[in-house]
Design a protein around this motif. Structure first.
Motif, PDB file in Angstrom:
ATOM      1  N   ARG A   1      -2.198  -7.227   1.824  1.00  0.00           N
ATOM      2  CA  ARG A   1      -1.751  -7.143   3.215  1.00  0.00           C
ATOM      3  C   ARG A   1      -0.237  -7.257   3.320  1.00  0.00           C
ATOM      4  O   ARG A   1       0.295  -7.325   4.430  1.00  0.00           O
ATOM      5  N   PHE A   2       0.468  -7.277   2.191  1.00  0.00           N
ATOM      6  CA  PHE A   2       1.924  -7.405   2.248  1.00  0.00           C
ATOM      7  C   PHE A   2       2.509  -6.160   2.939  1.00  0.00           C
ATOM      8  O   PHE A   2       2.304  -5.031   2.496  1.00  0.00           O
ATOM      9  N   GLY A   3       3.182  -6.400   4.051  1.00  0.00           N
ATOM     10  CA  GLY A   3       3.734  -5.276   4.807  1.00  0.00           C
ATOM     11  C   GLY A   3       2.825  -4.768   5.916  1.00  0.00           C
ATOM     12  O   GLY A   3       3.158  -3.818   6.602  1.00  0.00           O
ATOM     13  N   LEU A   4       1.685  -5.418   6.089  1.00  0.00           N
ATOM     14  CA  LEU A   4       0.847  -5.139   7.268  1.00  0.00           C
ATOM     15  C   LEU A   4       1.245  -6.168   8.321  1.00  0.00           C
ATOM     16  O   LEU A   4       1.198  -7.365   8.050  1.00  0.00           O
ATOM     17  N   VAL A   5       1.646  -5.721   9.498  1.00  0.00           N
ATOM     18  CA  VAL A   5       2.031  -6.678  10.535  1.00  0.00           C
ATOM     19  C   VAL A   5       0.773  -7.455  10.914  1.00  0.00           C
ATOM     20  O   VAL A   5      -0.223  -6.881  11.341  1.00  0.00           O
ATOM     21  N   ALA A   6       0.826  -8.788  10.723  1.00  0.00           N
ATOM     22  CA  ALA A   6      -0.391  -9.604  10.832  1.00  0.00           C
ATOM     23  C   ALA A   6      -0.876  -9.710  12.271  1.00  0.00           C
ATOM     24  O   ALA A   6      -0.105  -9.971  13.191  1.00  0.00           O
ATOM     25  N   PHE A   7      -2.178  -9.505  12.448  1.00  0.00           N
ATOM     26  CA  PHE A   7      -2.851  -9.807  13.720  1.00  0.00           C
ATOM     27  C   PHE A   7      -3.618 -11.120  13.492  1.00  0.00           C
ATOM     28  O   PHE A   7      -3.226 -12.165  13.997  1.00  0.00           O
ATOM     29  N   ALA A   8      -4.690 -11.087  12.710  1.00  0.00           N
ATOM     30  CA  ALA A   8      -5.441 -12.298  12.369  1.00  0.00           C
ATOM     31  C   ALA A   8      -5.584 -12.311  10.852  1.00  0.00           C
ATOM     32  O   ALA A   8      -6.427 -11.616  10.288  1.00  0.00           O
ATOM     33  N   SER A   9      -4.727 -13.104  10.205  1.00  0.00           N
ATOM     34  CA  SER A   9      -4.547 -13.006   8.750  1.00  0.00           C
ATOM     35  C   SER A   9      -5.813 -13.230   7.934  1.00  0.00           C
ATOM     36  O   SER A   9      -5.931 -12.707   6.839  1.00  0.00           O
ATOM     37  N   SER A  10      -6.771 -14.007   8.441  1.00  0.00           N
ATOM     38  CA  SER A  10      -7.970 -14.276   7.642  1.00  0.00           C
ATOM     39  C   SER A  10      -9.013 -13.170   7.814  1.00  0.00           C
ATOM     40  O   SER A  10     -10.081 -13.232   7.206  1.00  0.00           O
ATOM     41  N   LEU A  11      -8.721 -12.175   8.641  1.00  0.00           N
ATOM     42  CA  LEU A  11      -9.681 -11.098   8.914  1.00  0.00           C
ATOM     43  C   LEU A  11      -9.126  -9.707   8.580  1.00  0.00           C
ATOM     44  O   LEU A  11      -9.886  -8.798   8.245  1.00  0.00           O
TER      45      LEU A  11
ATOM     46  N   VAL B   1       0.834  -1.226   0.000  1.00  0.00           N
ATOM     47  CA  VAL B   1       0.000   0.000   0.000  1.00  0.00           C
ATOM     48  C   VAL B   1       0.858   1.261   0.000  1.00  0.00           C
ATOM     49  O   VAL B   1       0.485   2.279  -0.594  1.00  0.00           O
ATOM     50  N   MET B   2       2.028   1.198   0.652  1.00  0.00           N
ATOM     51  CA  MET B   2       2.917   2.366   0.663  1.00  0.00           C
ATOM     52  C   MET B   2       3.503   2.604  -0.722  1.00  0.00           C
ATOM     53  O   MET B   2       3.603   3.746  -1.180  1.00  0.00           O
ATOM     54  N   ASN B   3       3.905   1.515  -1.394  1.00  0.00           N
ATOM     55  CA  ASN B   3       4.416   1.683  -2.765  1.00  0.00           C
ATOM     56  C   ASN B   3       3.365   2.342  -3.642  1.00  0.00           C
ATOM     57  O   ASN B   3       3.661   3.238  -4.433  1.00  0.00           O
ATOM     58  N   LYS B   4       2.123   1.912  -3.462  1.00  0.00           N
ATOM     59  CA  LYS B   4       1.052   2.466  -4.307  1.00  0.00           C
ATOM     60  C   LYS B   4       0.793   3.931  -3.963  1.00  0.00           C
ATOM     61  O   LYS B   4       0.585   4.763  -4.853  1.00  0.00           O
ATOM     62  N   LEU B   5       0.794   4.243  -2.673  1.00  0.00           N
ATOM     63  CA  LEU B   5       0.580   5.647  -2.277  1.00  0.00           C
ATOM     64  C   LEU B   5       1.739   6.516  -2.752  1.00  0.00           C
ATOM     65  O   LEU B   5       1.543   7.651  -3.198  1.00  0.00           O
ATOM     66  N   ASN B   6       2.955   5.981  -2.646  1.00  0.00           N
ATOM     67  CA  ASN B   6       4.100   6.761  -3.107  1.00  0.00           C
ATOM     68  C   ASN B   6       4.047   6.996  -4.615  1.00  0.00           C
ATOM     69  O   ASN B   6       4.365   8.091  -5.087  1.00  0.00           O
ATOM     70  N   ASP B   7       3.600   5.971  -5.359  1.00  0.00           N
ATOM     71  CA  ASP B   7       3.432   6.160  -6.805  1.00  0.00           C
ATOM     72  C   ASP B   7       2.400   7.257  -7.094  1.00  0.00           C
ATOM     73  O   ASP B   7       2.495   7.967  -8.084  1.00  0.00           O
ATOM     74  N   ALA B   8       1.393   7.364  -6.214  1.00  0.00           N
ATOM     75  CA  ALA B   8       0.366   8.396  -6.399  1.00  0.00           C
ATOM     76  C   ALA B   8       0.826   9.742  -5.828  1.00  0.00           C
ATOM     77  O   ALA B   8       0.063  10.710  -5.778  1.00  0.00           O
ATOM     78  N   GLN B   9       2.090   9.764  -5.339  1.00  0.00           N
ATOM     79  CA  GLN B   9       2.765  10.998  -4.887  1.00  0.00           C
ATOM     80  C   GLN B   9       2.130  11.664  -3.666  1.00  0.00           C
ATOM     81  O   GLN B   9       1.952  12.871  -3.612  1.00  0.00           O
ATOM     82  N   ILE B  10       1.813  10.831  -2.683  1.00  0.00           N
ATOM     83  CA  ILE B  10       1.400  11.387  -1.390  1.00  0.00           C
ATOM     84  C   ILE B  10       2.641  11.815  -0.609  1.00  0.00           C
ATOM     85  O   ILE B  10       3.770  11.493  -0.989  1.00  0.00           O
ATOM     86  N   VAL B  11       2.436  12.492   0.500  1.00  0.00           N
ATOM     87  CA  VAL B  11       3.535  12.788   1.417  1.00  0.00           C
ATOM     88  C   VAL B  11       3.204  12.136   2.759  1.00  0.00           C
ATOM     89  O   VAL B  11       2.158  12.419   3.355  1.00  0.00           O
ATOM     90  N   ASN B  12       4.093  11.245   3.198  1.00  0.00           N
ATOM     91  CA  ASN B  12       3.874  10.544   4.470  1.00  0.00           C
ATOM     92  C   ASN B  12       4.316  11.430   5.629  1.00  0.00           C
ATOM     93  O   ASN B  12       5.500  11.634   5.869  1.00  0.00           O
ATOM     94  N   VAL B  13       3.354  11.943   6.370  1.00  0.00           N
ATOM     95  CA  VAL B  13       3.619  12.891   7.461  1.00  0.00           C
ATOM     96  C   VAL B  13       4.150  12.172   8.701  1.00  0.00           C
ATOM     97  O   VAL B  13       4.970  12.704   9.442  1.00  0.00           O
ATOM     98  N   GLY B  14       3.698  10.938   8.929  1.00  0.00           N
ATOM     99  CA  GLY B  14       4.194  10.209  10.097  1.00  0.00           C
ATOM    100  C   GLY B  14       3.368   8.975  10.387  1.00  0.00           C
ATOM    101  O   GLY B  14       2.430   8.643   9.659  1.00  0.00           O
ATOM    102  N   LYS B  15       3.739   8.298  11.477  1.00  0.00           N
ATOM    103  CA  LYS B  15       3.118   7.031  11.846  1.00  0.00           C
ATOM    104  C   LYS B  15       2.190   7.220  13.039  1.00  0.00           C
ATOM    105  O   LYS B  15       2.517   7.929  13.997  1.00  0.00           O
ATOM    106  N   LEU B  16       1.061   6.534  12.965  1.00  0.00           N
ATOM    107  CA  LEU B  16      -0.046   6.824  13.879  1.00  0.00           C
ATOM    108  C   LEU B  16      -0.222   5.795  14.985  1.00  0.00           C
ATOM    109  O   LEU B  16      -0.064   4.596  14.781  1.00  0.00           O
ATOM    110  N   ASN B  17      -0.610   6.316  16.121  1.00  0.00           N
ATOM    111  CA  ASN B  17      -0.826   5.526  17.328  1.00  0.00           C
ATOM    112  C   ASN B  17      -1.973   4.525  17.143  1.00  0.00           C
ATOM    113  O   ASN B  17      -2.862   4.715  16.310  1.00  0.00           O
TER     114      ASN B  17
END
Ligand code: GLN
Length: 448
Positions: free
Chosen positions: A174-184, A81-97
């Motif tokens: 979900r590639f690059g999402l730290v898995a919690f419950a992979s089927s959900l 998802v980050m690769n796709k957002l970067n291709d769409a030229q977003i600016v990543n302001v930071g990481k969220l709680n």
């Protein structure tokens, strides 16, 4: 735009506490680079965004709000998802709680500070994507990404009065999402309105060879679905979603929303999703079982925190995990390990999977005659900080209206539909058929 994002963060984030990590220097550099480009036609050109801290971002630490990953400074790759957002030229302001490893409904399980609801900081923003919802509601970023395993995009969107979409399972990689419950687990956008939401989903959706559960189906142009026309739309309202436990003020807002739909030419009828009452139990068995397996990788060896005072290898695993994980995460690992253990597997895990099938069939039957299912996102508006921390069961019960959607794998959105008696927003949930986000967006947009 990006500068104003940081100005706003400096103004309010001391109280809201939505961000865990800011990316200011790199973000401003990126914005300057984008300014110089002649072609400014990328889909999300220059949009300041915040990213939930369980989505890996190359070069920016990803903690899952856990002490275990406090030092996970430099993930070597970007999530799809980050690769796709970067291709769409977003600016990543930071990481969220978030709640630690996305386990929670109030953000109070963050091992850092709990994010607060920007409408009233005595109240929770919801969870687990509480930082994602609060950052958008507080005007710190134009959109954010969250993840939803049992309601974690929709419930915080509802509590913070914004729009949050959990797409169909398989719609977003979900590639690059730290898995919690992979089927959900699914990643989805949180935004201030439906159109923005559709635009972001258009960018992040699609098949990905890095995630075998991502579906090889075409991604429609979601914004084209926003016609404003819901004449003839058939809405199902499950009686279980307006039953005991849902507060009268929330029921009232939902009925008012249904009147709006009627005035727009849609029709609604009461239906039943008879297995809804088993969804919570099935979810907490399935999600915890998958979590116990997924979190086995946190052993203190490969990444994350390693206990300093261990005598031998087994002791090091034990101590690293005991010191690194918070109480809720440990509770889920223990429950999941128990449910998967031999002798209990059939009684708990297998039974829960059968219930899951029944819940999915409930939805299939309804969608044979209706276009969307509508109800509240949560039984009440946001609750006070500390109100539910003593008893995990009351916290779990909060997800009763969002969990069936994950178990069935269908898409669901939460949009604002007025305010409760405590002055905080109420969310309307619209649920669609597998891969029919278009109808969900169309219905949401017409109401908005
Ligand atoms: N609140 C639910 C839980 O704690 C859902 C979390 C989520 O969707 N990530 O499991």
């Amino acid at each position: 735009l990006v500068k104003s994002s940081y100005e706003r963060i400096r103004e309010v984030d001391g109280d809201v506490k939505a961000f865990l990590t800011l990316n200011e220097e790199d973000a401003l550099d990126k914005a300057r680079e984008l300014d110089k480009l002649e072609d400014k036609s990328a889909a999300l050109f220059g949009m300041p965004a915040g990213i939930k801290d369980n989505i890996v971002t190359k070069g920016i630490r990803t903690t899952c709000a856990s002490q275990f990953l406090d030092n996970f400074m430099d993930p070597l790759y970007d999530a799809t998802v980050m690769n796709k957002l970067n291709d769409a030229q977003i600016v990543n302001v930071g990481k969220l709680n978030m709640d630690e490893f996305a386990m929670g409904s109030s953000n109070e399980n963050s091992s850092y500070e709990a994010t607060r609801n920007p409408w009233n900081t005595d109240y929770v923003p919801g969870g687990s994507s509480g930082g994602s919802a609060a950052s958008v509601a507080a005007g710190e970023v134009l959109f954010s990404l969250g993840s939803d395993t049992g309601g974690s995009i929709r419930q915080p969107a509802s509590y913070c009065g914004i729009v949050g979409m959990k797409p169909t399972y398989g719609r977003v990689s979900r590639f690059g999402l730290v898995a919690f419950a992979s089927s959900l687990d699914q990643i989805g956008p949180l935004t201030r309105n439906v159109e923005d939401n559709a635009r972001v989903l258009e960018v992040i959706a699609g098949h990905d060879v890095m995630d075998s559960t991502s579906a090889d189906v075409e991604v429609p142009n979601f914004t084209e679905a926003l016609t404003g026309d819901v004449k003839g739309l058939k809405i199902a309202v499950p009686k279980e979603y307006l039953a005991e436990g849902v507060s009268p003020e929330v029921k009232d807002r939902i009925h008012k929303a249904l009147e709006v739909y009627e005035s727009l030419g849609a029709t609604w009828e009461e239906v039943s999703l008879p297995h809804s009452k088993y969804a919570l139990s099935a979810y907490y068995l399935i999600a915890s079982s998958e979590a116990s397996a997924n979190l086995a990788r946190f052993d203190g060896v490969r990444y994350g925190v390693r206990s300093e005072n261990a005598d031998n290898m087994i002791d090091m695993f034990k101590k690293s995990r005991s010191e690194g994980f918070g109480d809720e995460v440990k509770r889920r690992i223990m429950l999941g390990t128990f449910a998967l253990s031999s002798g209990y597997y059939d009684a708990y895990y297998k039974k829960a999977q059968k219930v899951r099938t029944l819940i999915k069939q409930d939805f299939d039957e309804i969608f044979a005659s209706y276009d969307v299912v509508v109800g509240p996102t949560a039984p009440t508006p946001a609750f006070r900080v500390g109100e539910k921390t003593e008893d995990p069961m009351t916290m779990y019960a909060n997800d009763i209206l969002t969990i069936p959607v994950n178990l069935a794998g269908v898409p669901g959105i939460s949009i604002p539909c007025g305010f409760g008696e405590n002055g905080l927003p109420v969310g309307l949930q619209i649920i669609g058929q597998h891969f029919d986000e278009e109808t969900v967006y169309r219905a949401a947009h017409a109401f908005e």
